[in-house]
Design a protein around this motif. Structure first.
Motif, mmCIF file in Angstrom:
data_model
loop_
_atom_site.group_PDB
_atom_site.id
_atom_site.type_symbol
_atom_site.label_atom_id
_atom_site.label_comp_id
_atom_site.label_asym_id
_atom_site.label_seq_id
_atom_site.Cartn_x
_atom_site.Cartn_y
_atom_site.Cartn_z
ATOM 1 N N SER A 163 -2.305 -2.885 -7.887
ATOM 2 C CA SER A 163 -1.092 -2.131 -8.215
ATOM 3 C C SER A 163 -1.427 -0.705 -8.626
ATOM 4 O O SER A 163 -0.712 0.241 -8.269
ATOM 5 N N ARG A 164 -2.531 -0.515 -9.373
ATOM 6 C CA ARG A 164 -2.934 0.844 -9.759
ATOM 7 C C ARG A 164 -3.404 1.635 -8.545
ATOM 8 O O ARG A 164 -3.130 2.825 -8.423
ATOM 9 N N VAL A 204 -2.089 5.362 -6.630
ATOM 10 C CA VAL A 204 -2.957 6.460 -6.186
ATOM 11 C C VAL A 204 -2.643 6.845 -4.747
ATOM 12 O O VAL A 204 -2.510 8.028 -4.411
ATOM 13 N N ILE A 205 -2.527 5.845 -3.881
ATOM 14 C CA ILE A 205 -2.295 6.111 -2.461
ATOM 15 C C ILE A 205 -0.894 6.647 -2.227
ATOM 16 O O ILE A 205 -0.678 7.560 -1.413
ATOM 17 N N ALA A 206 0.099 6.089 -2.956
ATOM 18 C CA ALA A 206 1.490 6.492 -2.739
ATOM 19 C C ALA A 206 1.781 7.871 -3.305
ATOM 20 O O ALA A 206 2.492 8.677 -2.682
ATOM 21 N N GLU A 207 1.239 8.187 -4.509
ATOM 22 C CA GLU A 207 1.581 9.432 -5.198
ATOM 23 C C GLU A 207 0.508 10.501 -5.074
ATOM 24 O O GLU A 207 0.698 11.630 -5.533
ATOM 25 N N SER A 259 -6.434 14.659 -3.067
ATOM 26 C CA SER A 259 -6.133 14.616 -1.630
ATOM 27 C C SER A 259 -7.126 13.668 -0.982
ATOM 28 O O SER A 259 -8.327 13.942 -0.956
ATOM 29 N N LEU A 260 -6.625 12.554 -0.480
ATOM 30 C CA LEU A 260 -7.507 11.504 0.015
ATOM 31 C C LEU A 260 -7.131 11.066 1.422
ATOM 32 O O LEU A 260 -5.945 11.007 1.768
ATOM 33 N N ARG A 270 0.652 0.051 3.049
ATOM 34 C CA ARG A 270 0.185 1.416 2.787
ATOM 35 C C ARG A 270 -1.164 1.669 3.470
ATOM 36 O O ARG A 270 -1.408 2.740 4.023
ATOM 37 N N LEU A 271 -2.035 0.667 3.391
ATOM 38 C CA LEU A 271 -3.379 0.838 3.957
ATOM 39 C C LEU A 271 -3.386 0.730 5.471
ATOM 40 O O LEU A 271 -4.214 1.348 6.142
#
Length: 572
Positions: free
Chosen positions: A368-369, A373-376, A391-392, A418-419
């Motif tokens: 969940s954490r 990171v990925i979403a925001e 920026s990833l 998301r992934l």
């Protein structure tokens, strides 16, 4: 050599230097002892190669690639049991062994401890020779010395990096590769110095062009080890253009993966189109199929290639530390924390690529954490109040069926989607059409020659095609590493295989793994069989098996328990 000889001459020692084959090419000694020295073989032109002369200082040093003391009856040849010989390998700027430096005495005390000081002196002067050679080979580069202590950092032998005017690493000696965990390949070359050591790009000019008043900086590598950094300025003018600009254009890292396999070639064609589209990628495939190699190729073919590639094995991080390792922490967050706080691995990947290997083994709470990171595109270190923007480009990989885990509630559905902006399923080695070409390429790399210079005889080709390769490319590399050490010539045959693959080849054929895939229990049965094969190859040693599979012991124990594998009594 003369400097070292002055330290040991009065004790009855002489100096020899040998080439990479163990043939002595230079000598410094006492002329009064010439007859006895020649009788013992301590003279120019003697061949001390271990294959010819058995255990001895020079030959065993070259065979073991480390400093060796061969004292009296350690020698294989009875005529040399009065000798005491200490030799240290001499490596070139690229880490290859060029020869050995040897200090020998015709007679010496029986106690081995009497050679301790000679051993230290020999190793020290060998490192000095290597450092001097490295500096001479890079006359137009900044030489960055990674010293262990401030008072001696300018004079003591130290790991060396060579950098161009832009701060790009163009050379690294063996000590630097070993300290910075890059022994197996030239992974340091081409990286900005700011990615090799933990400091900001704005400090680069102060490091490469220090002023007289500047305090010598203390920098850390990514494992936290501190170095007192000093810099030797270029001895000759650099070229008008950057060294990086003058390098010949390299073929795409992705193009090199396609080889002659149709499935992999199709994956590469799709990957080339997606690599700079800001799409997160999911790679799936069996353990050892090359998921991290494919991820690195994606990174190196992208516009982020000059930025960090941070690989995280989610299965190997201890659950008690995984949160602080990933997200970092603010100063004073917990007892024992660094006073300055610490960057997490996610933040270190800012601007580059974050590779999440074995994402299926990440605990649900951390999933969940990670989703945030990925979403925001921001990370919140432990104990911090304000998030940090990052920026990833995220590449995830797993050998497990994430869809099945998602339906079972073991993997978050929102994180999966998301992934999975684009998914690549890497073929297992047994399903690839280019096994022969891949074998020749890997073997040639281990032998240091071109693929056209090596060959594989017909019976071995048939065995490789029939074998199921449960460990995939990782297993193939291990087999070829063994073969490269025992190979006689440039043609590999059945005699060059390790003993483990013979029995396995009859009990682990390709057709054994070719039956249709059923529900998850069938997959678990296949995974258990493959894991049992690797455990048996390592004689049921959990530490050795975990190292081979690239995971932690705790993860391996969990897999053994989940798959219901019964270990024999006494297994470790």
């Amino acid at each position: 050599m003369r400097q070292l000889y002055r330290h040991v001459a009065d004790l009855g020692y002489i100096m020899l230097i040998a080439d990479a084959q163990g043939v002595t090419i230079d000598y410094i000694g006492n002329g009064d002892l010439d007859a006895s020295l020649r009788g013992a073989g301590l003279t120019v032109g003697a061949n001390w190669g271990e294959a010819l002369s058995g255990t001895n200082g020079i030959g065993t040093c070259l065979a073991e690639a480390q400093t060796v003391t061969c004292h009296r009856d350690d020698h294989f040849y009875l005529g040399n049991i009065s000798l005491s010989c200490t030799a240290t390998p001499l490596r070139g700027p690229d880490g290859e062994i060029l020869g050995a430096l040897d200090v020998s005495a015709v007679s010496s005390p029986e106690q081995r401890e009497s050679q301790y000081l000679v051993r230290r002196l020999t190793r020290l002067h060998g490192q000095m020779i290597e450092n001097a050679y490295f500096v001479r080979r890079h006359p137009d580069a900044f030489i960055v010395r990674l010293g262990d202590s401030t008072p001696l950092s300018d004079v003591q032998p130290a790991p060396l990096l060579a950098c161009d005017a832009d701060g790009v690493v163009i050379g690294a000696d063996h000590a630097a590769r070993r300290r910075l965990n890059a022994v197996e390949d030239a992974g340091l070359l081409g990286l900005p110095l700011t990615e090799v050591l933990d400091f900001g790009a704005h400090d680069l000019n102060a490091i490469l062009k220090p002023t007289m008043q500047q305090v010598r900086p203390v920098l850390r590598d990514w494992d936290g080890r501190a170095y007192h950094v000093s810099v030797l300025m270029p001895r000759v003018a650099a070229p008008l253009k950057s060294i990086a600009v003058l390098r010949p254009a390299k073929p795409s890292p992705l193009a090199a993966l396609g080889a002659n396999d149709a499935t992999l070639s199709d994956l590469v064609r799709r990957a080339v189109r997606l690599v700079d589209r800001s799409i997160h990628i999911l790679i799936q495939g069996e353990t050892g199929a090359g998921k991290e190699v494919f991820a690195r190729a994606l990174h190196e073919a992208s516009q982020r290639a000059a930025r960090p590639f941070v690989a995280i094995n989610c299965a190997s991080l201890p659950e008690s530390l995984i949160e602080s390792e990933l997200f970092g922490y603010a100063p004073g967050t917990f007892t024992g924390a660094r006073s300055q706080g610490r960057k997490g691995l996610i933040q270190k990947a800012d601007g580059g690529t974050l590779f999440l290997d074995e994402i299926g083994d990440m605990p649900l709470l951390l999933q969940s954490r990670l989703l945030r990171v990925i979403a925001e595109n921001e990370v919140l270190p432990l104990g911090a109040d304000d998030p940090i923007r990052v920026s990833l480009n995220v590449i995830a990989a797993s050998h497990r069926d994430l869809r099945t885990m998602m339906r079972a509630g073991e993997f978050r559905e929102d994180l999966y989607y998301r992934l999975c902006g684009a998914a690549f399923a890497l073929p297992a080695l047994r399903d690839r059409q280019d096994i022969e070409a891949l074998t020749r390429t890997i073997l040639a790399g281990l032998l240091g020659c071109e693929p056209d210079a090596v060959s594989i005889d017909a019976p071995l080709r048939d065995l490789f095609k029939a074998y199921a390769w449960p460990g995939n490319i990782r297993e193939l590399v291990a087999v070829l590493r063994y073969a490269s050490a025992v190979l006689d010539g440039r043609t590999m045959t059945l005699r060059d295989l390790p003993t483990e693959i013979g029995p396995l080849s009859t009990g682990c054929r390709r057709q054994d793994l070719a039956r249709p895939r059923g529900p998850s229990d069938a997959r678990d049965e296949d995974e258990a069989r493959d894991l049992r094969v690797v455990l048996e190859r390592h004689r049921w040693s959990v530490p050795d098996t975990a190292k081979d599979l690239g995971c932690s012991r705790a993860t391996l124990y969990r897999r053994i328990k989940r798959l219901g594998i019964q270990t024999p009594r006494g297994a470790i």
